[in-house]
Design an enzyme around this catalytic site. Structure first.
Site, PDB file in Angstrom:
ATOM      1  N   CYS A  51      25.972  -1.511  14.483  1.00 24.17           N
ATOM      2  CA  CYS A  51      25.222  -0.249  14.947  1.00 24.17           C
ATOM      3  C   CYS A  51      26.137   0.360  15.763  1.00 24.17           C
ATOM      4  O   CYS A  51      26.594   1.514  15.804  1.00 24.17           O
ATOM      5  CB  CYS A  51      23.884  -0.260  15.673  1.00 24.17           C
ATOM      6  SG  CYS A  51      23.264   1.205  16.241  1.00 24.17           S
ATOM      7  N   CYS A  68      -9.226  -9.074  10.594  1.00 23.40           N
ATOM      8  CA  CYS A  68      -8.014  -8.656   9.411  1.00 23.40           C
ATOM      9  C   CYS A  68      -7.727  -7.211   9.492  1.00 23.40           C
ATOM     10  O   CYS A  68      -8.489  -6.194  10.090  1.00 23.40           O
ATOM     11  CB  CYS A  68      -8.803  -8.495   8.096  1.00 23.40           C
ATOM     12  SG  CYS A  68      -7.891  -8.012   6.626  1.00 23.40           S
ATOM     13  N   LYS A  94       3.854  -8.729  -7.262  1.00 23.04           N
ATOM     14  CA  LYS A  94       3.337  -7.212  -6.972  1.00 23.04           C
ATOM     15  C   LYS A  94       4.856  -6.545  -7.718  1.00 23.04           C
ATOM     16  O   LYS A  94       4.532  -5.459  -8.438  1.00 23.04           O
ATOM     17  CB  LYS A  94       3.565  -6.925  -5.510  1.00 23.04           C
ATOM     18  CG  LYS A  94       1.964  -7.102  -4.795  1.00 23.04           C
ATOM     19  CD  LYS A  94       2.206  -6.808  -3.336  1.00 23.04           C
ATOM     20  CE  LYS A  94       0.731  -7.078  -2.709  1.00 23.04           C
ATOM     21  NZ  LYS A  94       1.055  -6.552  -1.448  1.00 23.04           N
ATOM     22  N   CYS A 142      23.044  -1.083  21.855  1.00 24.95           N
ATOM     23  CA  CYS A 142      22.375  -1.340  21.116  1.00 24.95           C
ATOM     24  C   CYS A 142      22.715  -2.899  20.793  1.00 24.95           C
ATOM     25  O   CYS A 142      23.758  -3.282  20.773  1.00 24.95           O
ATOM     26  CB  CYS A 142      22.230  -0.704  19.769  1.00 24.95           C
ATOM     27  SG  CYS A 142      21.127  -1.596  18.335  1.00 24.95           S
ATOM     28  N   GLY A 153       0.825  -1.212  -0.012  1.00 22.52           N
ATOM     29  CA  GLY A 153       0.044   0.036   0.016  1.00 22.52           C
ATOM     30  C   GLY A 153       0.677   1.291  -0.021  1.00 22.52           C
ATOM     31  O   GLY A 153       0.747   2.192  -0.706  1.00 22.52           O
ATOM     32  N   ASP A 167       9.808  -7.436  -3.311  1.00 22.31           N
ATOM     33  CA  ASP A 167       8.769  -8.014  -2.664  1.00 22.31           C
ATOM     34  C   ASP A 167       8.534  -9.610  -3.013  1.00 22.31           C
ATOM     35  O   ASP A 167       8.852  -9.933  -4.226  1.00 22.31           O
ATOM     36  CB  ASP A 167       7.545  -7.144  -3.107  1.00 22.31           C
ATOM     37  CG  ASP A 167       6.291  -7.451  -2.036  1.00 22.31           C
ATOM     38  OD1 ASP A 167       5.942  -8.540  -1.668  1.00 22.31           O
ATOM     39  OD2 ASP A 167       5.983  -6.224  -1.957  1.00 22.31           O
ATOM     40  N   CYS A 215      19.040   3.360  15.252  1.00 23.79           N
ATOM     41  CA  CYS A 215      18.699   2.260  14.217  1.00 23.79           C
ATOM     42  C   CYS A 215      17.276   1.641  14.617  1.00 23.79           C
ATOM     43  O   CYS A 215      16.691   1.922  15.700  1.00 23.79           O
ATOM     44  CB  CYS A 215      19.686   1.140  13.993  1.00 23.79           C
ATOM     45  SG  CYS A 215      19.747  -0.143  15.416  1.00 23.79           S
ATOM     46  N   ASN A 219       6.276  -5.904   8.289  1.00 26.95           N
ATOM     47  CA  ASN A 219       6.400  -6.879   9.522  1.00 26.95           C
ATOM     48  C   ASN A 219       7.680  -6.593  10.007  1.00 26.95           C
ATOM     49  O   ASN A 219       8.566  -6.289   9.531  1.00 26.95           O
ATOM     50  CB  ASN A 219       6.097  -8.500   8.906  1.00 26.95           C
ATOM     51  CG  ASN A 219       7.099  -8.735   7.718  1.00 26.95           C
ATOM     52  OD1 ASN A 219       8.417  -9.187   8.095  1.00 26.95           O
ATOM     53  ND2 ASN A 219       6.976  -8.485   6.579  1.00 26.95           N
TER      54      ASN A 219
END
Length: 395
Positions: free
Chosen positions: A299, A241, A119, A294, A75, A96, A217, A175
Site C-alpha cells: 500500500c 447466531c 456454494k 499503513c 448473502g 468460496d 486500503c 470475516n
C-alpha cells in the site's frame, strides 16, 4: 434427500440439457449468440440496451468484454453474481469454500434442494440457466491459505477473457482474514476492487471503492478488529447466531452492482464509500485517503507511485474570461446589477430610499411622462392628527 441423491439429480438434469441441445431444442437464451439492441419480447437484452438509446451509457455492448471476480458467494455475493449475470457480464470468477445450508434459505438466490452443494457449484448451475452467454469459472477453496492465496492471485492476474487481469474484484466475504487476503492481493497486483459488508445485527451495511495508492486500503483505515489486532472470531458471542435479512443484503448487493456498472461502463459517479442504516434509512457517503504509515508495504509503495504520477502531470491553467452581460431594452427600465462589481447603477433605481431598512433598495422606478400633472411636486401637510379630527367634527 441426501447429498449423493442431489448430485445424482443434478447430473441427470445436465444430461437432459445436453440431449435437448443435441436435438437442436435449446432454451430461448441459447438463441442469443451476441448482445442485440432489437426491441422485441424475445430479446433478453432489449431493456438493458435501452440505456444506450436513452443516452445513459455510450456503449452497453462493452459489458460482454469485462470480467469480474466475486470473492464470497453468500448473502451479498450470490445476489451480486446474479445481478451481473442478468446484466450480461462477459465472465464471472467465483471464489468460496462454504456449502449451502438450509439455514441460508432466509437469504435470496439459493434453494432448498441445493443444500449440501458447494456454494460456487450451486451458483454456477443456477446462473448458467439464467444466462448461458456468461462464462463462469469457479474455485471451491479458502483463499487465506498459502497455496490457495497464490492461486487466487494468479487468477486475478490472468483470469480475464483475454487472459489478462480481471477488470474489478468484489469482496463479499464476512470475516476479517478473507478481507485482509483480498486487500493484500489487490495492493500487490495494483488491482482496483470493492469491499462490501453487512453488520452482524443485519440492519446496516456498506460498500467501499478502493484504488491502491489513491484511496485508503482496508488496512489504512481499519475497523476495531484490525486496529487492535484482535481475532474477529473471538468477538462472536457464544450461543448467539448472527442475524441475516434478505432485504439488507439485497440493498447492499444492489448498491455494489450499481457502482460496478458505473465503473465498467463509464457513466455517473462511482461512490468511494456508501453506507446504509436500515433503522433510519440513512445513506452516508465519504472518501478516505490512504494512511502514509499503513502497515501494508505494498500500500505504501502504491501511494508513492500515485504521488509520483500526480506530480508529473502538467498543471492546467484555466483562463477565466468575464463576459459582459448585455440587457435587452424594456419599458420598465429593469436591469441586473452585479453586487460584487462595486459599480453603482447609472440610474437611481437601487439607491437607498428613506423609510426602507438598510440594504433594501428599489428594484426599478416607473418612468414619469413629461406632460403628466402627477409629475408636480407634492407638498407635505404638517397638520397633526388631532387637528384633522377637530376639522372633521366641525364639518
Amino acid at each position: 434427500m441426501s447429498e449423493e441423491e442431489l448430485k445424482s439429480r443434478i447430473l441427470e438434469l445436465e444430461e437432459e440439457v445436453k440431449r435437448l441441445r443435441s436435438n437442436n431444442v435449446t432454451p430461448a437464451r441459447e438463441k442469443i449468440a451476441q448482445m442485440s439492441g432489437e426491441v422485441v419480447d424475445s430479446n433478453p437484452y432489449s431493456r438493458l440496451m435501452a440505456l444506450k438509446r436513452m443516452g445513459i451509457v455510450e456503449d452497453y455492448e462493452k459489458i460482454r468484454t469485462h470480467t469480474v471476480a466475486v470473492v464470497g458467494v453468500g448473502g451479498v455475493g450470490s445476489v451480486t453474481a446474479e445481478m451481473l449475470t442478468r446484466c450480461g457480464i462477459g465472465k464471472l470468477i467465483l471464489f468460496d469454500y462454504d456449502k449451502v445450508e438450509l439455514a441460508n434459505m432466509n437469504r435470496l438466490f439459493f434453494q432448498p434442494h441445493q443444500a449440501g452443494l458447494s456454494k460456487v457449484e450451486a451458483a454456477a448451475h443456477t446462473l448458467q440457466f439464467i444466462n448461458p452467454d456468461v462464462t463462469f469459472e469457479t474455485h471451491n477453496y479458502n483463499i487465506t491459505t498459502v497455496d490457495n492465496f497464490d492461486h487466487f492471485m494468479e487468477r486475478i492476474r490472468c483470469g480475464s477473457l483475454t487472459s489478462g487481469p480481471v477488470d474489478i474484484v468484489l469482496s463479499c466475504v464476512d470475516n476479517y482474514e478473507a478481507r485482509m487476503a483480498v486487500n493484500r492481493a489487490c495492493n500487490e497486483l495494483d488491482q482496483t476492487w470493492f469491499e462490501s459488508g453487512v453488520s452482524e445485527n443485519a440492519v446496516s451495511g456498506h460498500i467501499q471503492y478502493l484504488i491502491p495508492g489513491e484511496t485508503a486500503c482496508f488496512d489504512c483505515a481499519p475497523p476495531l478488529v484490525v486496529a487492535s489486532q484482535i481475532d474477529e472470531r473471538t468477538l462472536k458471542r457464544e450461543g448467539v447466531c448472527a442475524a441475516s435479512l434478505p432485504t439488507t443484503m439485497g440493498i447492499v448487493a444492489g448498491m455494489l452492482v450499481q457502482n460496478v456498472l458505473k465503473y465498467l461502463l463509464k457513466f455517473g459517479q462511482v461512490s468511494y464509500y456508501l453506507g446504509y442504516n436500515a433503522l433510519v434509512d440513512f445513506f452516508p457517503t465519504m472518501m478516505m485517503r490512504p494512511n502514509p504509515h499503513c502497515d501494508d508495504t505494498w500500500c505504501r509503495k502504491r501511494q508513492a507511485e500515485y504521488a509520483e504520477r500526480k506530480a508529473s502531470q502538467p498543471v492546467e491553467k484555466k483562463e477565466e474570461k468575464e463576459e459582459e452581460v448585455v440587457h435587452e431594452d424594456n419599458d420598465w427600465g429593469i436591469s441586473l446589477v452585479d453586487e460584487t462589481s462595486g459599480e453603482e447603477p447609472s440610474t437611481g433605481a437601487t439607491a437607498q430610499v428613506a423609510g426602507l431598512a438598510e440594504g433594501i433598495t428599489l428594484a426599478y422606478e416607473r418612468p414619469v411622462p413629461a406632460n403628466d400633472d402627477s409629475a408636480d411636486t407634492v407638498q407635505v401637510d404638517d397638520t397633526s392628527l388631532d387637528d384633522l379630527m377637530a376639522q372633521m367634527k366641525s364639518i
